[in-house]
Scaffold this motif. Structure first.
Motif, PDB file in Angstrom:
ATOM      1  N   HIS A   1       0.839  -1.191   0.000  1.00  6.74           N
ATOM      2  CA  HIS A   1       0.000   0.000   0.000  1.00  6.74           C
ATOM      3  C   HIS A   1       0.879   1.249   0.000  1.00  6.74           C
ATOM      4  CE1 HIS A   1      -3.016  -2.953   0.948  1.00  6.74           C
ATOM      5  NE2 HIS A   1      -3.957  -2.049   0.894  1.00  6.74           N
ATOM      6  N   PHE A   2       0.585   2.157  -0.914  1.00  6.76           N
ATOM      7  CA  PHE A   2       1.362   3.384  -1.090  1.00  6.76           C
ATOM      8  C   PHE A   2       0.491   4.601  -0.803  1.00  6.76           C
ATOM      9  CE2 PHE A   2       5.002   1.497  -3.228  1.00  6.76           C
ATOM     10  CZ  PHE A   2       4.475   0.344  -3.816  1.00  6.76           C
ATOM     11  N   CYS A   3       1.070   5.585  -0.121  1.00  9.15           N
ATOM     12  CA  CYS A   3       0.362   6.848   0.018  1.00  9.15           C
ATOM     13  C   CYS A   3       0.911   7.831  -1.022  1.00  9.15           C
ATOM     14  CB  CYS A   3       0.507   7.425   1.421  1.00  9.15           C
ATOM     15  SG  CYS A   3       2.196   7.657   1.988  1.00  9.15           S
ATOM     16  N   ASN A   4       0.092   8.798  -1.309  1.00 12.65           N
ATOM     17  CA  ASN A   4       0.376   9.750  -2.374  1.00 12.65           C
ATOM     18  C   ASN A   4      -0.264  11.083  -1.989  1.00 12.65           C
ATOM     19  OD1 ASN A   4      -1.350  10.878  -4.895  1.00 12.65           O
ATOM     20  ND2 ASN A   4       0.724  10.348  -5.548  1.00 12.65           N
ATOM     21  N   ALA A   5       0.424  12.173  -2.287  1.00 10.42           N
ATOM     22  CA  ALA A   5      -0.132  13.476  -1.930  1.00 10.42           C
ATOM     23  C   ALA A   5       0.261  14.520  -2.959  1.00 10.42           C
ATOM     24  CB  ALA A   5       0.366  13.906  -0.552  1.00 10.42           C
ATOM     25  N   LEU A   6      -0.642  15.446  -3.203  1.00 11.17           N
ATOM     26  CA  LEU A   6      -0.405  16.569  -4.110  1.00 11.17           C
ATOM     27  C   LEU A   6      -0.025  17.763  -3.236  1.00 11.17           C
ATOM     28  CD1 LEU A   6      -0.589  16.796  -7.170  1.00 11.17           C
ATOM     29  CD2 LEU A   6      -2.893  17.703  -6.901  1.00 11.17           C
ATOM     30  N   VAL A   7       1.264  18.140  -3.302  1.00 15.37           N
ATOM     31  CA  VAL A   7       1.829  19.087  -2.338  1.00 15.37           C
ATOM     32  C   VAL A   7       2.278  20.368  -3.025  1.00 15.37           C
ATOM     33  CG1 VAL A   7       3.662  19.462  -0.637  1.00 15.37           C
ATOM     34  CG2 VAL A   7       2.613  17.197  -0.872  1.00 15.37           C
ATOM     35  N   GLN A   8       1.948  21.482  -2.402  1.00 11.64           N
ATOM     36  CA  GLN A   8       2.458  22.781  -2.827  1.00 11.64           C
ATOM     37  C   GLN A   8       3.510  23.223  -1.819  1.00 11.64           C
ATOM     38  OE1 GLN A   8      -0.355  26.038  -2.670  1.00 11.64           O
ATOM     39  NE2 GLN A   8       0.607  27.122  -4.357  1.00 11.64           N
ATOM     40  N   ARG A   9       4.742  23.436  -2.281  1.00 12.62           N
ATOM     41  CA  ARG A   9       5.845  23.699  -1.356  1.00 12.62           C
ATOM     42  C   ARG A   9       5.928  25.164  -0.927  1.00 12.62           C
ATOM     43  NH1 ARG A   9      11.280  20.884  -3.159  1.00 12.62           N
ATOM     44  NH2 ARG A   9      11.767  21.526  -1.025  1.00 12.62           N
ATOM     45  N   SER A  10       5.364  26.076  -1.736  1.00 10.61           N
ATOM     46  CA  SER A  10       5.336  27.480  -1.368  1.00 10.61           C
ATOM     47  C   SER A  10       4.173  28.137  -2.100  1.00 10.61           C
ATOM     48  CB  SER A  10       6.653  28.164  -1.729  1.00 10.61           C
ATOM     49  OG  SER A  10       6.700  28.419  -3.117  1.00 10.61           O
ATOM     50  N   PRO A  11       3.786  29.356  -1.699  1.00 11.01           N
ATOM     51  CA  PRO A  11       2.651  30.024  -2.344  1.00 11.01           C
ATOM     52  C   PRO A  11       2.875  30.297  -3.834  1.00 11.01           C
ATOM     53  CG  PRO A  11       3.203  31.097  -0.285  1.00 11.01           C
ATOM     54  CD  PRO A  11       4.303  30.124  -0.559  1.00 11.01           C
ATOM     55  N   THR A  12       4.127  30.270  -4.272  1.00  7.33           N
ATOM     56  CA  THR A  12       4.422  30.612  -5.671  1.00  7.33           C
ATOM     57  C   THR A  12       4.743  29.400  -6.532  1.00  7.33           C
ATOM     58  OG1 THR A  12       6.750  30.957  -5.122  1.00  7.33           O
ATOM     59  CG2 THR A  12       5.285  32.892  -5.013  1.00  7.33           C
ATOM     60  N   THR A  13       4.666  28.212  -5.971  1.00  2.00           N
ATOM     61  CA  THR A  13       4.970  27.018  -6.752  1.00  2.00           C
ATOM     62  C   THR A  13       3.705  26.235  -7.074  1.00  2.00           C
ATOM     63  OG1 THR A  13       5.355  25.724  -4.748  1.00  2.00           O
ATOM     64  CG2 THR A  13       7.264  26.815  -5.745  1.00  2.00           C
ATOM     65  N   THR A  14       3.822  25.378  -8.071  1.00  2.00           N
ATOM     66  CA  THR A  14       2.684  24.535  -8.438  1.00  2.00           C
ATOM     67  C   THR A  14       2.650  23.295  -7.546  1.00  2.00           C
ATOM     68  OG1 THR A  14       4.025  23.389 -10.074  1.00  2.00           O
ATOM     69  CG2 THR A  14       2.799  25.319 -10.837  1.00  2.00           C
ATOM     70  N   PHE A  15       1.576  22.562  -7.629  1.00  2.00           N
ATOM     71  CA  PHE A  15       1.442  21.326  -6.872  1.00  2.00           C
ATOM     72  C   PHE A  15       2.257  20.221  -7.543  1.00  2.00           C
ATOM     73  CE2 PHE A  15      -1.665  22.057  -3.568  1.00  2.00           C
ATOM     74  CZ  PHE A  15      -2.287  23.217  -3.974  1.00  2.00           C
ATOM     75  N   THR A  16       2.905  19.409  -6.734  1.00  2.39           N
ATOM     76  CA  THR A  16       3.718  18.295  -7.204  1.00  2.39           C
ATOM     77  C   THR A  16       3.245  17.026  -6.524  1.00  2.39           C
ATOM     78  OG1 THR A  16       5.636  19.747  -7.507  1.00  2.39           O
ATOM     79  CG2 THR A  16       6.061  17.380  -7.397  1.00  2.39           C
ATOM     80  N   ASN A  17       3.268  15.938  -7.265  1.00  3.97           N
ATOM     81  CA  ASN A  17       2.845  14.632  -6.753  1.00  3.97           C
ATOM     82  C   ASN A  17       4.006  13.937  -6.041  1.00  3.97           C
ATOM     83  OD1 ASN A  17       0.576  13.053  -6.580  1.00  3.97           O
ATOM     84  ND2 ASN A  17       1.035  11.872  -8.413  1.00  3.97           N
ATOM     85  N   TYR A  18       3.793  13.512  -4.798  1.00  2.70           N
ATOM     86  CA  TYR A  18       4.809  12.788  -4.052  1.00  2.70           C
ATOM     87  C   TYR A  18       4.269  11.423  -3.618  1.00  2.70           C
ATOM     88  CZ  TYR A  18       7.471  17.122  -3.706  1.00  2.70           C
ATOM     89  OH  TYR A  18       8.199  18.250  -4.007  1.00  2.70           O
ATOM     90  N   TRP A  19       5.178  10.449  -3.511  1.00  5.81           N
ATOM     91  CA  TRP A  19       4.817   9.091  -3.125  1.00  5.81           C
ATOM     92  C   TRP A  19       5.566   8.666  -1.870  1.00  5.81           C
ATOM     93  CZ3 TRP A  19       1.167   6.061  -5.520  1.00  5.81           C
ATOM     94  CH2 TRP A  19       0.692   6.489  -6.764  1.00  5.81           C
ATOM     95  N   GLY A  20       4.889   7.888  -1.046  1.00  7.71           N
ATOM     96  CA  GLY A  20       5.553   7.231   0.064  1.00  7.71           C
ATOM     97  C   GLY A  20       6.213   5.946  -0.406  1.00  7.71           C
TER      98      GLY A  20
END
Length: 120
Positions: A92-111
């Motif tokens: 089982h893998f977790c996944n999240a759509l993360v924005q690292r700062s107010p000026t960056t786009t969302f990036t997909n990260y995996w556990g």
């Protein structure tokens, strides 16, 4: 950004497990958080999704048995798995759509994945 999943293990059919996945690092906001799973010899499949507003969606195979939830203050997503079946055996893998700062786009990260094994 790192996602650390935990909570997998060996359980008998009918039993329960609770998975956790904590996101850490430079995080401004997190949009959707998801759980996927991949059984031996099969494709990775989406199990459950939760938005930052708390809306949820589930694969038909787990509806009524699994519950996804999140703690936004802890950047953590959970998967409560009840009435487990041998066919739930998978990494089982977790996944999240993360924005690292107010000026960056969302990036997909995996556990890294956590193994759930359900014995009959």
């Amino acid at each position: 950004v790192q996602l650390q999943a935990s909570g997998g293990g060996l359980v008998q059919a009918g039993g329960s497990l609770r998975l956790s996945c904590a996101a850490s690092g430079s995080i401004f906001s997190i949009n959707a958080m998801n759980w996927y799973r991949q059984a031996p010899g099969k494709r990775r499949e989406l199990v459950a999704t939760i938005t930052n507003g708390g809306s949820t969606n589930y694969a038909d195979s787990v509806k009524g048995r699994f519950t996804i939830s999140r703690d936004n203050a802890k950047n953590t997503v959970y998967l409560q798995m009840n009435s487990l079946k041998p066919e739930d055996t998978a990494v089982h893998f977790c996944n999240a759509l993360v924005q690292r700062s107010p000026t960056t786009t969302f990036t997909n990260y995996w556990g890294q994945g956590t193994l759930v094994t359900v014995s009959s």
